[in-house]
Structures are given as C-alpha cells and as structure tokens.
Design a protein around this motif. Structure first.
Motif, PDB file in Angstrom:
ATOM      1  N   ILE A 137       1.558  49.646 -23.353  1.00  0.00           N
ATOM      2  CA  ILE A 137       2.540  48.671 -22.873  1.00  0.00           C
ATOM      3  C   ILE A 137       3.891  49.347 -22.673  1.00  0.00           C
ATOM      4  O   ILE A 137       4.561  49.133 -21.651  1.00  0.00           O
ATOM      5  CB  ILE A 137       2.656  47.474 -23.842  1.00  0.00           C
ATOM      6  CG1 ILE A 137       1.350  46.664 -23.842  1.00  0.00           C
ATOM      7  CG2 ILE A 137       3.846  46.592 -23.484  1.00  0.00           C
ATOM      8  CD1 ILE A 137       1.282  45.599 -24.924  1.00  0.00           C
ATOM      9  N   HIS A 158       8.577  40.952 -15.861  1.00  0.00           N
ATOM     10  CA  HIS A 158       7.129  41.158 -15.904  1.00  0.00           C
ATOM     11  C   HIS A 158       6.575  41.278 -17.323  1.00  0.00           C
ATOM     12  O   HIS A 158       5.394  41.020 -17.541  1.00  0.00           O
ATOM     13  CB  HIS A 158       6.759  42.412 -15.109  1.00  0.00           C
ATOM     14  CG  HIS A 158       7.144  42.306 -13.675  1.00  0.00           C
ATOM     15  ND1 HIS A 158       6.387  41.612 -12.765  1.00  0.00           N
ATOM     16  CD2 HIS A 158       8.238  42.768 -13.000  1.00  0.00           C
ATOM     17  CE1 HIS A 158       6.982  41.670 -11.581  1.00  0.00           C
ATOM     18  NE2 HIS A 158       8.108  42.355 -11.703  1.00  0.00           N
ATOM     19  N   PHE A 159       7.399  41.674 -18.269  1.00  0.00           N
ATOM     20  CA  PHE A 159       7.003  41.846 -19.673  1.00  0.00           C
ATOM     21  C   PHE A 159       7.929  40.987 -20.522  1.00  0.00           C
ATOM     22  O   PHE A 159       8.977  41.456 -20.964  1.00  0.00           O
ATOM     23  CB  PHE A 159       7.150  43.307 -20.109  1.00  0.00           C
ATOM     24  CG  PHE A 159       6.323  44.287 -19.334  1.00  0.00           C
ATOM     25  CD1 PHE A 159       5.112  44.726 -19.825  1.00  0.00           C
ATOM     26  CD2 PHE A 159       6.778  44.792 -18.117  1.00  0.00           C
ATOM     27  CE1 PHE A 159       4.352  45.656 -19.115  1.00  0.00           C
ATOM     28  CE2 PHE A 159       6.037  45.716 -17.410  1.00  0.00           C
ATOM     29  CZ  PHE A 159       4.820  46.141 -17.902  1.00  0.00           C
ATOM     30  N   PRO A 215      11.957  45.091 -15.894  1.00  0.00           N
ATOM     31  CA  PRO A 215      10.846  44.876 -16.827  1.00  0.00           C
ATOM     32  C   PRO A 215      10.799  43.477 -17.440  1.00  0.00           C
ATOM     33  O   PRO A 215       9.719  42.931 -17.650  1.00  0.00           O
ATOM     34  CB  PRO A 215      11.068  45.941 -17.904  1.00  0.00           C
ATOM     35  CG  PRO A 215      11.810  47.018 -17.203  1.00  0.00           C
ATOM     36  CD  PRO A 215      12.703  46.298 -16.214  1.00  0.00           C
ATOM     37  N   CYS A 273       7.530  50.518 -14.904  1.00  0.00           N
ATOM     38  CA  CYS A 273       8.149  49.395 -14.201  1.00  0.00           C
ATOM     39  C   CYS A 273       9.621  49.713 -13.900  1.00  0.00           C
ATOM     40  O   CYS A 273      10.092  49.492 -12.780  1.00  0.00           O
ATOM     41  CB  CYS A 273       8.025  48.135 -15.053  1.00  0.00           C
ATOM     42  SG  CYS A 273       8.585  46.615 -14.258  1.00  0.00           S
ATOM     43  N   LEU A 281       2.640  38.562 -19.764  1.00  0.00           N
ATOM     44  CA  LEU A 281       2.541  39.604 -18.752  1.00  0.00           C
ATOM     45  C   LEU A 281       2.201  39.028 -17.391  1.00  0.00           C
ATOM     46  O   LEU A 281       1.287  38.217 -17.271  1.00  0.00           O
ATOM     47  CB  LEU A 281       1.435  40.597 -19.138  1.00  0.00           C
ATOM     48  CG  LEU A 281       1.513  41.203 -20.530  1.00  0.00           C
ATOM     49  CD1 LEU A 281       0.218  41.912 -20.868  1.00  0.00           C
ATOM     50  CD2 LEU A 281       2.697  42.154 -20.611  1.00  0.00           C
ATOM     51  N   ILE A 336       6.035  49.649 -19.257  1.00  0.00           N
ATOM     52  CA  ILE A 336       7.421  49.190 -19.115  1.00  0.00           C
ATOM     53  C   ILE A 336       8.273  50.302 -18.512  1.00  0.00           C
ATOM     54  O   ILE A 336       9.079  50.061 -17.608  1.00  0.00           O
ATOM     55  CB  ILE A 336       7.985  48.704 -20.464  1.00  0.00           C
ATOM     56  CG1 ILE A 336       7.290  47.396 -20.884  1.00  0.00           C
ATOM     57  CG2 ILE A 336       9.497  48.519 -20.401  1.00  0.00           C
ATOM     58  CD1 ILE A 336       7.597  46.948 -22.304  1.00  0.00           C
ATOM     59  N   TYR A 376       1.401  42.076 -12.239  1.00  0.00           N
ATOM     60  CA  TYR A 376       1.929  43.421 -12.043  1.00  0.00           C
ATOM     61  C   TYR A 376       2.010  44.171 -13.376  1.00  0.00           C
ATOM     62  O   TYR A 376       1.652  45.349 -13.458  1.00  0.00           O
ATOM     63  CB  TYR A 376       3.302  43.359 -11.360  1.00  0.00           C
ATOM     64  CG  TYR A 376       3.920  44.695 -11.095  1.00  0.00           C
ATOM     65  CD1 TYR A 376       3.300  45.621 -10.248  1.00  0.00           C
ATOM     66  CD2 TYR A 376       5.126  45.061 -11.685  1.00  0.00           C
ATOM     67  CE1 TYR A 376       3.872  46.861 -10.002  1.00  0.00           C
ATOM     68  CE2 TYR A 376       5.703  46.297 -11.435  1.00  0.00           C
ATOM     69  CZ  TYR A 376       5.064  47.191 -10.594  1.00  0.00           C
ATOM     70  OH  TYR A 376       5.626  48.420 -10.348  1.00  0.00           O
ATOM     71  N   ALA A 377       2.469  43.504 -14.418  1.00  0.00           N
ATOM     72  CA  ALA A 377       2.539  44.127 -15.747  1.00  0.00           C
ATOM     73  C   ALA A 377       1.151  44.529 -16.224  1.00  0.00           C
ATOM     74  O   ALA A 377       0.964  45.630 -16.755  1.00  0.00           O
ATOM     75  CB  ALA A 377       3.196  43.177 -16.745  1.00  0.00           C
ATOM     76  N   CYS A 378       0.169  43.657 -16.014  1.00  0.00           N
ATOM     77  CA  CYS A 378      -1.209  43.974 -16.417  1.00  0.00           C
ATOM     78  C   CYS A 378      -1.723  45.183 -15.651  1.00  0.00           C
ATOM     79  O   CYS A 378      -2.392  46.057 -16.219  1.00  0.00           O
ATOM     80  CB  CYS A 378      -2.123  42.776 -16.181  1.00  0.00           C
ATOM     81  SG  CYS A 378      -1.773  41.352 -17.228  1.00  0.00           S
TER      82      CYS A 378
END
Length: 118
Positions: free
Chosen positions: A49, A66-67, A63, A56, A89, A53, A92-94
């Motif tokens: 993770i 998305h997080f 970030p 990102c 999330l 980040i 996109y974060a995933c």
C-alpha cells in the motif's frame, strides 16, 4: 492461470466492492483485499500500500483522493472491541497496489488485470 481460479477471484473481488451512500463511487476496503491478494499479515500488505501511495504521488495524483485512511472496530474475545486502521481504496488505488504487490503471488497477477480492465 486456470479458468476456475480466475472465476473465483473475479467473484471475490466483485463481492468486496462497496459504494459510497448517495454517490456512484465504488471503493474497496484494504483489509478486505488483504487475504484475497495473498497477504497473511497486515504489515506485509501495508508495504505494498505504501509503495502504491508513492506511485500515486509520482504520477501526479493526490493520494488522499484514492487512499482514504479510515478506522474500524473489530471484535475481540470476551466481547471486547479494538480500533484498527484501514483504507478506502478507489479502483485506481487497487490497481496501484496490485502493480506494487508481490509478483510471486498468483492473485496479484489476476488483480493487475481485474482492476485495470473492469
């Protein structure tokens, strides 16, 4: 990857998606994705993770969009509860987590395609 495994993983990821009430925004909880992505320990998943980040930020996205850091309560023995950290999330974060995950894990390879294409 065998077709049956792909169907199982797709069904599992589809079942974990949530929506923000009153908005058409989908999200996944990091703690819910940890085990399906092949991580047994939160500390190890948190490394992926954190790399996601950083990725990102490097791509110029914010970030926090998305997080989203959140906390939730979990049940402990004898009726107790404890607060734990988690993340909401975006897709996109995933995707970034899958890209920055352990490439030796078969679920990571599937997740890379799943979150990119869906």
């Amino acid at each position: 990857m065998q077709g049956e495994i792909v169907k199982k993983l797709q069904s599992r990821f589809d079942g974990l998606v949530q929506n923000v009430p009153g908005a058409e925004i989908e999200f996944w909880c990091a703690r819910d994705l940890q085990e399906p992505l092949g991580y047994l320990r939160w500390e190890n998943f948190l490394v992926a993770i954190e790399r996601a980040i950083a990725s990102c930020k490097t791509t110029g996205y914010e970030p926090n969009d998305h997080f989203r850091g959140v906390t939730k309560m979990i049940a402990l023995g004898k009726g107790g509860q404890r607060e734990i950290e988690d993340f909401m999330l975006t897709r996109y974060a995933c995707y970034l987590i899958a890209q920055n995950g352990d490439p030796r894990k078969e679920p990571i390879a599937f997740a890379q395609s799943y979150f990119a294409v869906q």
